[in-house]
Design an enzyme around this catalytic site. Structure first.
Site, PDB file in Angstrom:
ATOM      1  N   LYS A   1       0.819  -1.243  -0.086  1.00 27.18           N
ATOM      2  CA  LYS A   1      -0.032  -0.048  -0.024  1.00 27.18           C
ATOM      3  C   LYS A   1       0.969   1.325  -0.017  1.00 27.18           C
ATOM      4  O   LYS A   1       0.536   2.231  -0.707  1.00 27.18           O
ATOM      5  CB  LYS A   1      -0.750  -0.056   1.276  1.00 27.18           C
ATOM      6  CG  LYS A   1      -1.630   1.330   1.447  1.00 27.18           C
ATOM      7  CD  LYS A   1      -2.509   1.279   2.898  1.00 27.18           C
ATOM      8  CE  LYS A   1      -1.561   1.743   3.804  1.00 27.18           C
ATOM      9  NZ  LYS A   1      -1.332   3.203   4.098  1.00 27.18           N
ATOM     10  N   ASN A   2       1.905   1.193   0.714  1.00 29.05           N
ATOM     11  CA  ASN A   2       2.582   2.537   1.000  1.00 29.05           C
ATOM     12  C   ASN A   2       3.388   2.751  -0.180  1.00 29.05           C
ATOM     13  O   ASN A   2       4.329   3.600  -0.165  1.00 29.05           O
ATOM     14  CB  ASN A   2       3.265   2.453   2.393  1.00 29.05           C
ATOM     15  CG  ASN A   2       2.510   2.844   3.479  1.00 29.05           C
ATOM     16  OD1 ASN A   2       1.204   3.137   3.422  1.00 29.05           O
ATOM     17  ND2 ASN A   2       2.906   2.682   4.580  1.00 29.05           N
TER      18      ASN A   2
ATOM     19  N   CYS B   1      -3.992  13.276  12.730  1.00 31.31           N
ATOM     20  CA  CYS B   1      -5.028  12.180  12.801  1.00 31.31           C
ATOM     21  C   CYS B   1      -4.634  11.564  14.173  1.00 31.31           C
ATOM     22  O   CYS B   1      -3.919  11.545  15.072  1.00 31.31           O
ATOM     23  CB  CYS B   1      -4.735  11.297  11.687  1.00 31.31           C
ATOM     24  SG  CYS B   1      -3.195  10.484  11.610  1.00 31.31           S
TER      25      CYS B   1
ATOM     26  N   ARG C   1       0.480  15.381  11.930  1.00 31.89           N
ATOM     27  CA  ARG C   1       1.163  14.912  10.589  1.00 31.89           C
ATOM     28  C   ARG C   1       1.564  16.122   9.906  1.00 31.89           C
ATOM     29  O   ARG C   1       0.962  16.480   8.979  1.00 31.89           O
ATOM     30  CB  ARG C   1       0.073  14.074   9.732  1.00 31.89           C
ATOM     31  CG  ARG C   1      -0.414  12.869  10.422  1.00 31.89           C
ATOM     32  CD  ARG C   1       0.573  11.693  10.738  1.00 31.89           C
ATOM     33  NE  ARG C   1       1.005  11.047   9.402  1.00 31.89           N
ATOM     34  CZ  ARG C   1       0.431  10.142   8.788  1.00 31.89           C
ATOM     35  NH1 ARG C   1      -0.501   9.479   9.377  1.00 31.89           N
ATOM     36  NH2 ARG C   1       0.926   9.580   7.595  1.00 31.89           N
TER      37      ARG C   1
ATOM     38  N   ASP D   1       4.765   0.984  11.868  1.00 35.91           N
ATOM     39  CA  ASP D   1       3.697   0.344  11.314  1.00 35.91           C
ATOM     40  C   ASP D   1       3.522  -1.268  11.883  1.00 35.91           C
ATOM     41  O   ASP D   1       2.437  -1.889  11.490  1.00 35.91           O
ATOM     42  CB  ASP D   1       3.676   0.212   9.924  1.00 35.91           C
ATOM     43  CG  ASP D   1       3.452   1.614   9.354  1.00 35.91           C
ATOM     44  OD1 ASP D   1       3.128   2.513  10.078  1.00 35.91           O
ATOM     45  OD2 ASP D   1       3.733   1.776   8.144  1.00 35.91           O
TER      46      ASP D   1
ATOM     47  N   ARG E   1      -8.536  -0.137   4.978  1.00 38.89           N
ATOM     48  CA  ARG E   1      -7.500   0.854   4.309  1.00 38.89           C
ATOM     49  C   ARG E   1      -6.362   0.300   3.863  1.00 38.89           C
ATOM     50  O   ARG E   1      -5.807   0.798   2.838  1.00 38.89           O
ATOM     51  CB  ARG E   1      -7.214   1.967   5.360  1.00 38.89           C
ATOM     52  CG  ARG E   1      -8.503   2.975   5.613  1.00 38.89           C
ATOM     53  CD  ARG E   1      -8.025   4.069   6.565  1.00 38.89           C
ATOM     54  NE  ARG E   1      -6.810   4.440   5.978  1.00 38.89           N
ATOM     55  CZ  ARG E   1      -5.912   5.271   6.634  1.00 38.89           C
ATOM     56  NH1 ARG E   1      -5.886   5.242   8.003  1.00 38.89           N
ATOM     57  NH2 ARG E   1      -4.789   5.614   5.949  1.00 38.89           N
TER      58      ARG E   1
HETATM   59  N1  EPU Z   1       7.427  14.814   9.886  1.00 35.28           N
HETATM   60  C1  EPU Z   1       7.608  16.125  10.280  1.00 35.28           C
HETATM   61  N2  EPU Z   1       7.650  16.810   9.286  1.00 35.28           N
HETATM   62  C2  EPU Z   1       7.114  16.332   7.924  1.00 35.28           C
HETATM   63  C3  EPU Z   1       6.905  15.232   7.523  1.00 35.28           C
HETATM   64  C4  EPU Z   1       6.919  14.407   8.616  1.00 35.28           C
HETATM   65  O1  EPU Z   1       8.028  16.384  11.155  1.00 35.28           O
HETATM   66  O2  EPU Z   1       6.942  17.498   7.047  1.00 35.28           O
HETATM   67  C5  EPU Z   1       7.670  13.811  11.051  1.00 35.28           C
HETATM   68  C6  EPU Z   1       6.548  12.906  11.405  1.00 35.28           C
HETATM   69  O3  EPU Z   1       5.500  13.698  12.065  1.00 35.28           O
HETATM   70  C7  EPU Z   1       6.797  11.931  11.877  1.00 35.28           C
HETATM   71  C8  EPU Z   1       8.180  11.588  11.155  1.00 35.28           C
HETATM   72  O4  EPU Z   1       8.515  12.756  10.476  1.00 35.28           O
HETATM   73  O5  EPU Z   1       7.118  12.098  13.351  1.00 35.28           O
HETATM   74  C9  EPU Z   1       8.187  10.598   9.856  1.00 35.28           C
HETATM   75  O6  EPU Z   1       6.876  10.672   9.237  1.00 35.28           O
HETATM   76  P1  EPU Z   1       6.714  10.511   7.812  1.00 35.28           P
HETATM   77  O7  EPU Z   1       6.671  11.540   6.946  1.00 35.28           O
HETATM   78  O8  EPU Z   1       8.050   9.420   7.333  1.00 35.28           O
HETATM   79  O9  EPU Z   1       5.630   9.886   7.543  1.00 35.28           O
HETATM   80  P2  EPU Z   1       4.898   9.473   6.458  1.00 35.28           P
HETATM   81  O10 EPU Z   1       5.445   9.583   5.221  1.00 35.28           O
HETATM   82  O11 EPU Z   1       3.390  10.525   6.511  1.00 35.28           O
HETATM   83  C10 EPU Z   1       4.460   7.147   5.783  1.00 35.28           C
HETATM   84  C11 EPU Z   1       3.556   6.014   5.976  1.00 35.28           C
HETATM   85  C12 EPU Z   1       3.067   5.669   7.102  1.00 35.28           C
HETATM   86  C13 EPU Z   1       4.324   5.331   8.114  1.00 35.28           C
HETATM   87  C14 EPU Z   1       5.401   6.414   8.269  1.00 35.28           C
HETATM   88  C15 EPU Z   1       6.553   6.045   8.877  1.00 35.28           C
HETATM   89  C16 EPU Z   1       2.517   6.183   3.509  1.00 35.28           C
HETATM   90  C17 EPU Z   1       1.223   6.495   3.037  1.00 35.28           C
HETATM   91  N3  EPU Z   1       2.601   6.392   5.257  1.00 35.28           N
HETATM   92  O12 EPU Z   1       3.828   8.318   6.512  1.00 35.28           O
HETATM   93  O13 EPU Z   1       2.419   4.664   7.098  1.00 35.28           O
HETATM   94  O14 EPU Z   1       4.040   5.157   9.416  1.00 35.28           O
HETATM   95  O15 EPU Z   1       5.820   6.674   6.762  1.00 35.28           O
HETATM   96  O16 EPU Z   1       7.208   5.089   8.289  1.00 35.28           O
HETATM   97  O17 EPU Z   1       3.382   5.901   3.176  1.00 35.28           O
HETATM   98  C18 EPU Z   1       0.423   3.041   7.682  1.00 35.28           C
HETATM   99  O18 EPU Z   1       0.674   2.558   6.904  1.00 35.28           O
HETATM  100  O19 EPU Z   1       0.043   2.673   8.614  1.00 35.28           O
HETATM  101  C19 EPU Z   1       1.169   4.476   8.090  1.00 35.28           C
HETATM  102  C20 EPU Z   1       0.716   5.420   8.999  1.00 35.28           C
END
Ligand code: EPU
Length: 460
Positions: A22-23, A117, A122, A313, A405
């Site tokens: 998915k991701n 969320c 986020r 995750d 999801r």
């Molecule tokens: N963060 C920031 N600023 C940003 C972006 C992120 O401070 O601009 C912080 C976040 O708050 C968090 C950390 O950086 O503390 C890592 O967040 P990241 O951006 O890596 O998360 P994401 O890209 O939004 C993806 C996955 C998540 C998974 C995370 C971490 C997708 C669609 N989502 O989210 O998946 O937990 O990486 O590996 O790829 C799930 O599948 O259940 C899920 C939540």
């Protein structure tokens, strides 16, 4: 609205094949906006997050079809729209991944801020920082991120790490934007997750020039155009890990096929530490049976960190497993420090867990018993299903649209492994505000008119 009714006490046996990630598929779908030629993904999971992303793309003018076997064909011919509105983004935070491709292709983009969320805040500050480093003007206006680069994006150098480490979707967003920028972009502090590597591999097939995938320094040399391609995404490592834990927690013999054990080395390492028997080969992992009445997992601590360390995750699923361990284990969540919605629900089932800030102390072994519990997010729901399969009596898990999801028909696949789990209509639980249309369940999806293909209606 559906719920799962789970009767615990059966060790799982059999084999299960893992779906496409998915991701990985969500940013790959966003990458289709970078070209006017078709992008084909033969193995996309049939989960509601994918359907939501297809709706986002359709709202931007793309044509998208997902077939019964999961195959997706998406084409963003012509100039796509530039606005991904709150109606779509609120349903799935992954849709923020359209920001970079839109900006690269049309030189402007407006994407609603995803907001927080249940797993925590986020923020998208690092995505914005990356776009600015590519020369875009970015403003926050009425809850929207408005980005513009009138004369196109220019390659830039940036550090993308934040207080919690690298950002997965932030790296994906900037990498996609940089493929069509003039000149070379260097991302320092890039995410090394397999999903980022997979996106990079797809972009390279589309004609992008990228070096350093899987390392914290990614270099992208911009090109003038990208073309379509066919790209099979990597197997879902979190789904694979969830089935491995399902085998382990029930003392069962589950062979998880079509997976990438090399993406799950930390889980296998922790399983060994916990004394849980398993074996693995190039594309499979198998748990070995043991008698859960006479043998318990050893308490084993985990700390979630960016890849290749323990994934956030899989934190909830590991915690469910540790409730059955013979002693105290510590779970430390450093990525989303509030990602503990499953704790209260596990405690309703008899788990003994104390939360202290970003840590949770799990005192095992708990005598888990069936209860009415509420799913709150995707991985928390998976943890409740796992706990339900070893609890005495019947567990009812409400709001299972969260699990739909990211897991394709999980109850049917668990049934085939011998689990006593069924999906029933849940008239008692109202959907959460704004969640209903994000939750096309597999049953409902099957009723969608279709002969060979499920057409995703535009703007629904
Ligand atoms: N963060 C920031 N600023 C940003 C972006 C992120 O401070 O601009 C912080 C976040 O708050 C968090 C950390 O950086 O503390 C890592 O967040 P990241 O951006 O890596 O998360 P994401 O890209 O939004 C993806 C996955 C998540 C998974 C995370 C971490 C997708 C669609 N989502 O989210 O998946 O937990 O990486 O590996 O790829 C799930 O599948 O259940 C899920 C939540």
């Amino acid at each position: 609205m559906d719920k799962f009714v789970v009767r615990g006490g059966r060790p799982l046996r059999g084999s299960v094949a893992v779906a496409g990630s998915k991701n990985a598929v969500l940013p790959v779908l966003a990458a289709s906006l970078l070209t006017d030629e078709p992008l084909i993904i033969p193995n996309a999971p049939r989960v509601s997050d994918v359907r939501s992303m297809l709706k986002v793309l359709e709202s931007l003018g793309s044509r998208a079809v997902q077939h019964e076997d999961g195959r997706i064909e998406v084409c963003s011919a012509g100039i796509p729209g530039t606005e991904a509105s709150w109606d779509y983004v609120r349903k799935m935070r992954g849709s923020v991944a359209v920001l970079g491709p839109l900006l690269a292709r049309t030189h402007r983009a407006c994407v609603s801020l995803p907001g927080g969320c249940v797993i925590g805040v986020r923020p998208v500050d690092l995505h914005i920082k990356g776009m600015k480093a590519l020369g875009a003007r970015v403003d926050l206006d009425g809850g929207d991120v408005r980005a513009e680069a009138i004369s196109g994006l220019k390659g830039g150098e940036m550090y993308l790490g934040g207080a919690q480490g690298p950002t997965v979707l932030g790296t994906a967003n900037v990498m996609m934007a940089a493929t069509l920028a003039k000149g070379t972009t260097v991302i320092h502090g890039a995410a090394c997750e397999p999903e980022v590597v997979d996106l990079g591999d797809c972009l390279i097939k589309m004609g992008a020039r990228i070096r350093g995938l899987g390392s914290p320094r990614i270099e992208i040399e911009g090109v003038s155009r990208l073309h379509g391609c066919e790209h099979a995404v990597i197997p879902d490592r979190i789904e694979a890990g969830t089935f491995v834990v399902a085998g382990a927690i029930t003392g069962g013999a589950v062979r998880v096929e079509k997976c990438r054990p090399d993406h799950l080395m930390i889980l296998l390492e922790r399983m060994a530490e916990a004394g849980l028997p398993y074996d693995y080969g190039a594309d499979w992992i198998a748990t070995s049976p043991y008698d859960t009445r006479h043998r318990r997992p050893r308490p084993t601590d985990v700390t979630t960190l960016p890849y290749p360390a323990f994934p956030t995750d899989l934190q909830a699923q590991w915690m469910a497993l540790m409730t059955t361990a013979s002693g105290m284990s510590l779970v430390t969540e450093t990525i989303f420090t509030d990602r503990y919605m499953h704790v209260a629900e596990l405690m309703r089932m008899g788990a003994n867990i104390r939360r202290q800030g970003a840590c949770a102390i799990v005192m095992g072994p708990a005598d888990l018993s069936g209860a009415q519990v509420m799913a709150s997010d995707l991985r928390a729901s998976a943890a409740l299903v796992l706990a339900g399969m070893v609890a005495r009596g019947t567990t009812e898990i409400h709001r299972v649209y969260h699990i739909d999801r990211g897991y394709e028909r999980i109850e049917e696949r668990l049934q085939r492994l011998g689990a006593d789990i069924e999906r029933v209509d849940d008239k008692s639980t109202p959907p959460e505000e704004g969640a209903a249309s994000d939750t096309l369940t597999p049953q409902r999806a099957q009723r969608t008119p279709s002969d060979s293909a499920e057409r995703v209606p535009a703007g629904r």
